[in-house]
Design a protein around this motif. Sequence first.
Motif, PDB file in Angstrom:
ATOM      1  N   LEU A 142      29.421  29.844  51.385  1.00  9.87           N
ATOM      2  CA  LEU A 142      29.054  31.491  51.671  1.00  9.87           C
ATOM      3  C   LEU A 142      30.149  32.169  51.212  1.00  9.87           C
ATOM      4  O   LEU A 142      31.324  32.035  51.148  1.00  9.87           O
ATOM      5  N   SER A 143      29.757  33.178  50.267  1.00  9.70           N
ATOM      6  CA  SER A 143      30.678  34.253  49.577  1.00  9.70           C
ATOM      7  C   SER A 143      30.226  35.687  50.167  1.00  9.70           C
ATOM      8  O   SER A 143      29.005  35.988  49.782  1.00  9.70           O
ATOM      9  N   MET A 144      31.222  36.240  50.011  1.00  9.43           N
ATOM     10  CA  MET A 144      31.083  37.682  50.193  1.00  9.43           C
ATOM     11  C   MET A 144      30.698  38.379  48.954  1.00  9.43           C
ATOM     12  O   MET A 144      31.548  37.781  47.935  1.00  9.43           O
ATOM     13  N   THR A 145      29.490  39.427  48.624  1.00  4.11           N
ATOM     14  CA  THR A 145      29.535  39.896  47.295  1.00  4.11           C
ATOM     15  C   THR A 145      30.506  41.044  47.183  1.00  4.11           C
ATOM     16  O   THR A 145      30.954  41.873  48.325  1.00  4.11           O
ATOM     17  N   VAL A 146      30.891  41.300  46.074  1.00  7.37           N
ATOM     18  CA  VAL A 146      31.800  42.527  45.673  1.00  7.37           C
ATOM     19  C   VAL A 146      31.224  43.352  44.558  1.00  7.37           C
ATOM     20  O   VAL A 146      31.216  42.686  43.327  1.00  7.37           O
ATOM     21  N   PRO A 147      30.541  44.589  44.783  1.00 10.65           N
ATOM     22  CA  PRO A 147      30.203  45.344  43.758  1.00 10.65           C
ATOM     23  C   PRO A 147      31.077  45.259  42.641  1.00 10.65           C
ATOM     24  O   PRO A 147      32.294  45.759  42.809  1.00 10.65           O
ATOM     25  N   ASN A 148      30.909  45.281  41.191  1.00 17.44           N
ATOM     26  CA  ASN A 148      31.785  45.380  40.142  1.00 17.44           C
ATOM     27  C   ASN A 148      32.496  46.784  39.981  1.00 17.44           C
ATOM     28  O   ASN A 148      33.651  46.714  39.904  1.00 17.44           O
ATOM     29  N   GLU A 149      31.776  47.795  40.700  1.00 17.07           N
ATOM     30  CA  GLU A 149      32.255  49.067  40.847  1.00 17.07           C
ATOM     31  C   GLU A 149      33.556  49.260  41.702  1.00 17.07           C
ATOM     32  O   GLU A 149      34.374  50.162  41.452  1.00 17.07           O
ATOM     33  N   VAL A 150      33.496  48.240  42.788  1.00 17.83           N
ATOM     34  CA  VAL A 150      34.831  48.369  43.671  1.00 17.83           C
ATOM     35  C   VAL A 150      35.756  47.206  43.525  1.00 17.83           C
ATOM     36  O   VAL A 150      36.762  47.157  44.299  1.00 17.83           O
ATOM     37  N   THR A 151      35.782  46.315  42.433  1.00 20.03           N
ATOM     38  CA  THR A 151      36.623  45.307  42.331  1.00 20.03           C
ATOM     39  C   THR A 151      37.926  45.522  42.275  1.00 20.03           C
ATOM     40  O   THR A 151      38.927  44.951  42.924  1.00 20.03           O
ATOM     41  N   GLN A 152      38.294  46.742  41.709  1.00 26.20           N
ATOM     42  CA  GLN A 152      39.921  47.170  41.657  1.00 26.20           C
ATOM     43  C   GLN A 152      40.374  47.600  43.139  1.00 26.20           C
ATOM     44  O   GLN A 152      41.468  47.178  43.246  1.00 26.20           O
ATOM     45  N   GLU A 153      39.251  48.020  43.626  1.00 16.81           N
ATOM     46  CA  GLU A 153      39.899  48.630  45.149  1.00 16.81           C
ATOM     47  C   GLU A 153      40.009  47.402  45.936  1.00 16.81           C
ATOM     48  O   GLU A 153      40.922  47.378  46.986  1.00 16.81           O
ATOM     49  N   VAL A 154      39.263  46.353  45.853  1.00 16.45           N
ATOM     50  CA  VAL A 154      39.132  45.160  46.764  1.00 16.45           C
ATOM     51  C   VAL A 154      40.189  44.146  46.537  1.00 16.45           C
ATOM     52  O   VAL A 154      40.988  43.603  47.516  1.00 16.45           O
ATOM     53  N   ILE A 155      40.749  44.000  45.170  1.00 17.35           N
ATOM     54  CA  ILE A 155      41.564  42.961  44.889  1.00 17.35           C
ATOM     55  C   ILE A 155      43.153  43.372  45.796  1.00 17.35           C
ATOM     56  O   ILE A 155      43.700  42.363  46.115  1.00 17.35           O
ATOM     57  N   PRO A 156      43.690  44.477  45.823  1.00 21.90           N
ATOM     58  CA  PRO A 156      44.759  44.665  46.711  1.00 21.90           C
ATOM     59  C   PRO A 156      44.641  44.056  48.107  1.00 21.90           C
ATOM     60  O   PRO A 156      45.759  43.498  48.635  1.00 21.90           O
ATOM     61  N   LEU A 157      43.463  44.324  48.629  1.00 22.33           N
ATOM     62  CA  LEU A 157      43.193  43.944  49.924  1.00 22.33           C
ATOM     63  C   LEU A 157      43.250  42.415  50.043  1.00 22.33           C
ATOM     64  O   LEU A 157      43.914  42.081  50.785  1.00 22.33           O
ATOM     65  N   LYS A 158      42.608  41.800  49.136  1.00 24.08           N
ATOM     66  CA  LYS A 158      42.545  40.272  48.960  1.00 24.08           C
ATOM     67  C   LYS A 158      43.947  39.730  48.814  1.00 24.08           C
ATOM     68  O   LYS A 158      44.349  38.612  49.472  1.00 24.08           O
ATOM     69  N   ALA A 159      44.628  40.403  47.868  1.00 27.46           N
ATOM     70  CA  ALA A 159      45.949  39.797  47.648  1.00 27.46           C
ATOM     71  C   ALA A 159      46.862  39.445  48.643  1.00 27.46           C
ATOM     72  O   ALA A 159      47.689  38.793  48.511  1.00 27.46           O
ATOM     73  N   LYS A 160      46.856  40.582  49.586  1.00 23.65           N
ATOM     74  CA  LYS A 160      47.665  40.699  50.722  1.00 23.65           C
ATOM     75  C   LYS A 160      47.629  39.148  51.362  1.00 23.65           C
ATOM     76  O   LYS A 160      48.672  38.883  52.039  1.00 23.65           O
ATOM     77  N   TYR A 161      46.617  38.613  51.481  1.00 23.73           N
ATOM     78  CA  TYR A 161      46.277  37.444  52.127  1.00 23.73           C
ATOM     79  C   TYR A 161      46.468  36.088  51.288  1.00 23.73           C
ATOM     80  O   TYR A 161      46.695  35.130  51.661  1.00 23.73           O
ATOM     81  N   GLU A 162      45.801  36.304  50.232  1.00 19.64           N
ATOM     82  CA  GLU A 162      45.636  35.020  49.239  1.00 19.64           C
ATOM     83  C   GLU A 162      46.559  34.587  48.257  1.00 19.64           C
ATOM     84  O   GLU A 162      46.554  33.336  47.902  1.00 19.64           O
ATOM     85  N   ASP A 163      47.443  35.671  47.737  1.00 13.36           N
ATOM     86  CA  ASP A 163      48.489  35.193  46.962  1.00 13.36           C
ATOM     87  C   ASP A 163      49.500  34.180  47.446  1.00 13.36           C
ATOM     88  O   ASP A 163      49.607  32.860  46.729  1.00 13.36           O
ATOM     89  N   ALA A 164      49.630  34.077  48.742  1.00 13.33           N
ATOM     90  CA  ALA A 164      50.666  33.241  49.268  1.00 13.33           C
ATOM     91  C   ALA A 164      49.897  31.764  49.417  1.00 13.33           C
ATOM     92  O   ALA A 164      50.369  30.750  49.289  1.00 13.33           O
TER      93      ALA A 164
END
Length: 173
Positions: A142-164
């Motif tokens: 199961l994957s959430m879809t991310v429209p290409n137009e907002v990918t750059q906005e979503v990456i920082p939100l994910k990074a906060k949790y996923e980088d570590a």
Amino acid sequence: MKKLFLFLSVLSIGTTLLIQNNTTVNPEKETAVINQLLDDWHKAAANTDYNGYFGKIADDGRYIGTDAAENWDKKAFEAFSKPYFDKGRAWDFKPVERNIYFSKNGKVAWFDELLDTWMKGCRGSGVLEKEGKEWKIKHYVLSMTVPNEVTQEVIPLKAKYEDAYIEKLKEKK
């Protein structure tokens, strides 16, 4: 006589193997069966039918969720999910598009589906295997879809949790 017996034995075994390896699948029939199984599977979750939901997953099945840490075997996924089913509040995923494909021998199928969920659009994909006459879910992602137009906005939100988490996994290698 021995040569005739040997010839007939080899012919019989060869014919059996040929039939087993060239099993043809009736794609229309099996597609309908798999569509029904997946629709019933999603409905079982929406109706918090624990046995109806987990009964469709193979004993050695895997469920990959939307969180990077969600990679469960069936037993672990059951343990995670049971409290939601017990409270009468599991999840309600409604398929809006689905594609199904088959292996040449007709014993394995894979699919992708677009789902309408509380998380908005999600993509489900999976593998099913025919066990006897019954299809079982062997692997589901199961994957959430991310429209290409907002990918750059979503990456920082994910990074906060996923980088570590990603760094932790890299250290294990």
